[in-house]
Design an enzyme around this catalytic site. Structure first.
Site, short mmCIF file in Angstrom:
data_model
loop_
_atom_site.label_atom_id
_atom_site.label_comp_id
_atom_site.label_asym_id
_atom_site.label_seq_id
_atom_site.Cartn_x
_atom_site.Cartn_y
_atom_site.Cartn_z
N PHE B 118 -7.81 1.38 3.49
CA PHE B 118 -7.96 0.09 2.82
C PHE B 118 -8.22 -1.01 3.84
O PHE B 118 -7.48 -1.17 4.81
CB PHE B 118 -6.72 -0.25 1.98
CG PHE B 118 -6.93 -1.46 1.14
CD1 PHE B 118 -7.82 -1.44 0.08
CD2 PHE B 118 -6.27 -2.65 1.42
CE1 PHE B 118 -8.06 -2.58 -0.68
CE2 PHE B 118 -6.50 -3.79 0.64
CZ PHE B 118 -7.39 -3.76 -0.40
N ASP B 188 1.41 2.54 4.15
CA ASP B 188 1.13 1.58 3.09
C ASP B 188 1.22 2.33 1.77
O ASP B 188 0.40 3.21 1.48
CB ASP B 188 -0.27 0.97 3.30
CG ASP B 188 -0.61 -0.07 2.25
OD1 ASP B 188 0.04 -0.11 1.17
OD2 ASP B 188 -1.55 -0.85 2.49
N TYR B 213 2.37 -5.68 -7.31
CA TYR B 213 1.61 -6.03 -8.51
C TYR B 213 0.85 -4.87 -9.12
O TYR B 213 0.22 -5.04 -10.15
CB TYR B 213 0.67 -7.20 -8.24
CG TYR B 213 -0.29 -7.09 -7.09
CD1 TYR B 213 -1.46 -6.37 -7.20
CD2 TYR B 213 -0.04 -7.74 -5.88
CE1 TYR B 213 -2.36 -6.29 -6.14
CE2 TYR B 213 -0.92 -7.68 -4.83
CZ TYR B 213 -2.09 -6.95 -4.96
OH TYR B 213 -2.97 -6.88 -3.91
N ARG B 359 -12.98 3.56 -10.65
CA ARG B 359 -11.58 4.03 -10.52
C ARG B 359 -10.87 3.92 -11.87
O ARG B 359 -10.87 2.85 -12.47
CB ARG B 359 -10.81 3.16 -9.51
CG ARG B 359 -11.20 3.32 -8.10
CD ARG B 359 -10.16 2.64 -7.19
NE ARG B 359 -9.80 1.29 -7.62
CZ ARG B 359 -8.95 0.49 -6.99
NH1 ARG B 359 -8.34 0.93 -5.88
NH2 ARG B 359 -8.69 -0.70 -7.43
#
Lengths: 400, 400
Positions: B118, B188, B213, B359
């Site tokens: 990422f 992560d 989130y 996705r």
């Protein structure tokens, strides 16, 4: 007297923009601004409609992605900045780290600050100096600040209004010698923005940070903001180079390219619900001139000082000249901590600052002269009755 | 078939803990978790009562000051951590900076990470390397990661579940060689926590971060969290040494002394309203075993793969072994971006990731097998009718 001052107050209507508890004199707007009346419905809309119904689509459809810049643009007129010089991001502490790191140069590795300034500003500079190893932090008494600036100084870091005394620096008068020495100025406006008229560009200031939860009424722990003067925006880079500061965050490129303008000062994804509350807080300033806000702050604090400075045992810790202070007044007393608790028990809410200060923050949008009068009378009564001898007022509290 | 799977699903009741829009198949829980049904009332209470009525007193009386640690303790069981190893703070990007900086030593100045991981993880490492000047960031293909670890390596930084492919690393199998080389691991868990069973301590992991989130349902841009294994907590220090990480923040001491335990990883004041929403998000996990959550994720994604892998033009970009993936499935298609827009227009919400991936994130607490079935059927229909030829689906959007 107080009644007639309230009747004549051109900002008296602003109090109607807030919901305040009945029967309380709130004198801590300098720590946490009051609840804007529009905030509950606005937050409920963002939660139930934008999050609950819109879900991920709201990043575009509700404009979440633009909120940090849009809120920055709303703060700009309160601090004498252009709309494209301010963005909402992270906390004051994190933003100080970004700007301090960005302002260092290979040849200038000294940060000059005021001894006794708000601790987090110094703590962050200490952390940066520890991390880099070749940075010097100099904490200097006020009288020696100007002479401390030299060809090693990268940044002069100052809180504009002091968190304890409320004393206000002359921003232009300190920026000029900093520039003459080749240094940048970095102003922490946490106790200034929304309380007095700040004009960063008139003072030729370089950098600033400030918090959203005090006089800006953005809610507990509201996101902070930062200012970078246009002339520095291309050159300075954010060391916390997260994806929201990238020129093309959704291109997911392997290399970091800073966004043009203020967006580069973002790091991670911003808390949208907290931004929604800050939006409601900033809306309480709609149509109010910073000069009128400052005039009200001066009148409120002057009235308070007139009522309390003579009380036996009280020492005024705040400058008497309104132009030399912000919107809070600090009073020194040998029993300041239990006196603060006694005031709260008597429905007057200031706060305590170690070792011996009671701070009364009179937010210009919500405070009435009648509140000032009540706060002063309650304090006089509690001192006269030696309230500090009551053990109930000696409870220990995590947050003071 | 889907109906009987939903009837037999032991987690089916969890969907009742959320408010979801009618008639939508939400397949983007990996980008933004759905609204917990209890969140609106909880937030309204925090806003109207704690902020509006309690004002500054709520830092003590409503326990705001303890919220970051208390929410960390709620996350801990989802990731195989002790309650005193996790705290909520800042964003993933900012927390990565803290832990990467803390994990460097005078002799080990290399960060090893996976090429194509990422971007913000790499951007933050790039920013740290630029700031420090003597740090090397090595982005290595998967097959060469273990051999890249050497006596210069300070940290192996990996996202546990890949944001594009959904591929999951074997945490224990990569931690062992990192430790053998003398390096720390930093995971992560943004696409893992709340989606699959993570066991940091069983894997002997050192450090981790994750976001609030996505699968944790904490609301848009919810605060992030970080994990430091007990054995490292005394030694590692936060370079973003703000006042809330101080051992005695309200003593306002001139020098920074890190708090014991995880509190030192705080920097500035945390956004309380955003923490309140995260609290509601974490409550949706009450009584649910991580193993059951992972089993549901495996069943949902397997069902989806069975339905879509054969569609002409689709290439499965996610591992077929459920133990080797998280809770999302990425499909490659030459027209992925307009297809994603077409799906959204047809009330199936996945997201697009450049250059050619759609996705589908099936959050185990909210997704039904019937949703999976609808998503697959809608995709098949849109491909059969070549929906990408419709110019309406080629709109440009800031967030993709």
């Amino acid at each position: 007297m107080a009644h007639s001052l309230d009747l004549a107050d051109p900002l008296a209507h602003a109090r109607g923009r807030f919901r305040l508890p009945d029967g309380i004199v709130y004198a801590d707007g300098n720590s946490l601004g009051a609840l804007p009346a529009a905030a509950p419905a606005h937050l409920a809309h963002v939660v139930e409609s934008e999050w609950g119904q819109g879900l991920i689509r709201s990043w575009n459809d509700a404009g979440w992605i633009d909120a940090p810049a849009q809120l920055g643009a709303r703060i700009a007129p309160l601090i004498g900045a252009h709309a494209d010089e301010v963005i909402v991001a992270d906390s004051v502490s994190v933003n100080l780290f970004k700007l301090l790191a960005a302002g260092l140069t290979p040849r200038r590795r000294t940060i000059v600050t005021l001894a006794g300034d708000f601790p987090t500003d110094s703590y962050i500079a200490q952390g940066l100096a520890n991390l880099l190893g070749n940075v010097t932090l100099r904490e200097i008494p006020l009288a020696d600040i100007v002479t401390a600036l030299d060809d090693q100084t990268a940044i002069l870091l100052l809180t504009h209004v002091h968190y304890q005394s409320g004393a206000r620096h002359d921003m232009a008068a300190l920026t000029a010698p900093a520039h003459a020495a080749g240094a940048l100025t970095l102003w922490d406006l946490s106790h200034s923005a929304g309380a007095i008229a700040v004009d960063l560009n008139a003072a030729n200031a370089d950098l600033a940070v400030g918090c959203g939860y005090k006089f800006l009424n953005g809610g507990p722990g509201a996101p902070a903001w930062l200012f970078v003067a246009r002339r520095h925006q291309k050159r300075l880079e954010n060391p916390l180079s997260g994806w929201m500061g990238h020129a093309r965050p959704f291109a997911f490129e392997p290399g970091y390219t800073p966004a043009p303008g203020m967006a580069r000062w973002l790091a991670g994804t911003m808390p949208i619900l907290a931004l929604a509350a800050l939006n409601a807080g900033l809306a309480t300033f709609d149509g109010l001139a910073p000069a009128a806000i400052e005039a009200k702050a001066a009148a409120l604090t002057t009235h308070f000082i007139d009522r309390v400075a003579h009380i036996p045992g009280i020492t005024l810790a705040t400058p008497r000249d309104p132009a030399a202070r912000g919107a809070h007044v600090a009073l020194a007393h040998d029993h300041a901590q239990p006196l603060t608790q006694a005031l709260i028990a008597h429905r007057v809410i200031p706060d305590f600052r170690t070792p011996n200060l009671i701070r009364f923050g009179f937010a210009p949008l919500t405070s009435r002269f009648a509140d000032v009068e009540t706060a002063a009378a309650t304090l006089a009564h509690l001192i006269e009755t030696q309230a500090w001898t009551n053990p109930a007022y000696h409870q220990s509290r995590k947050v003071t």
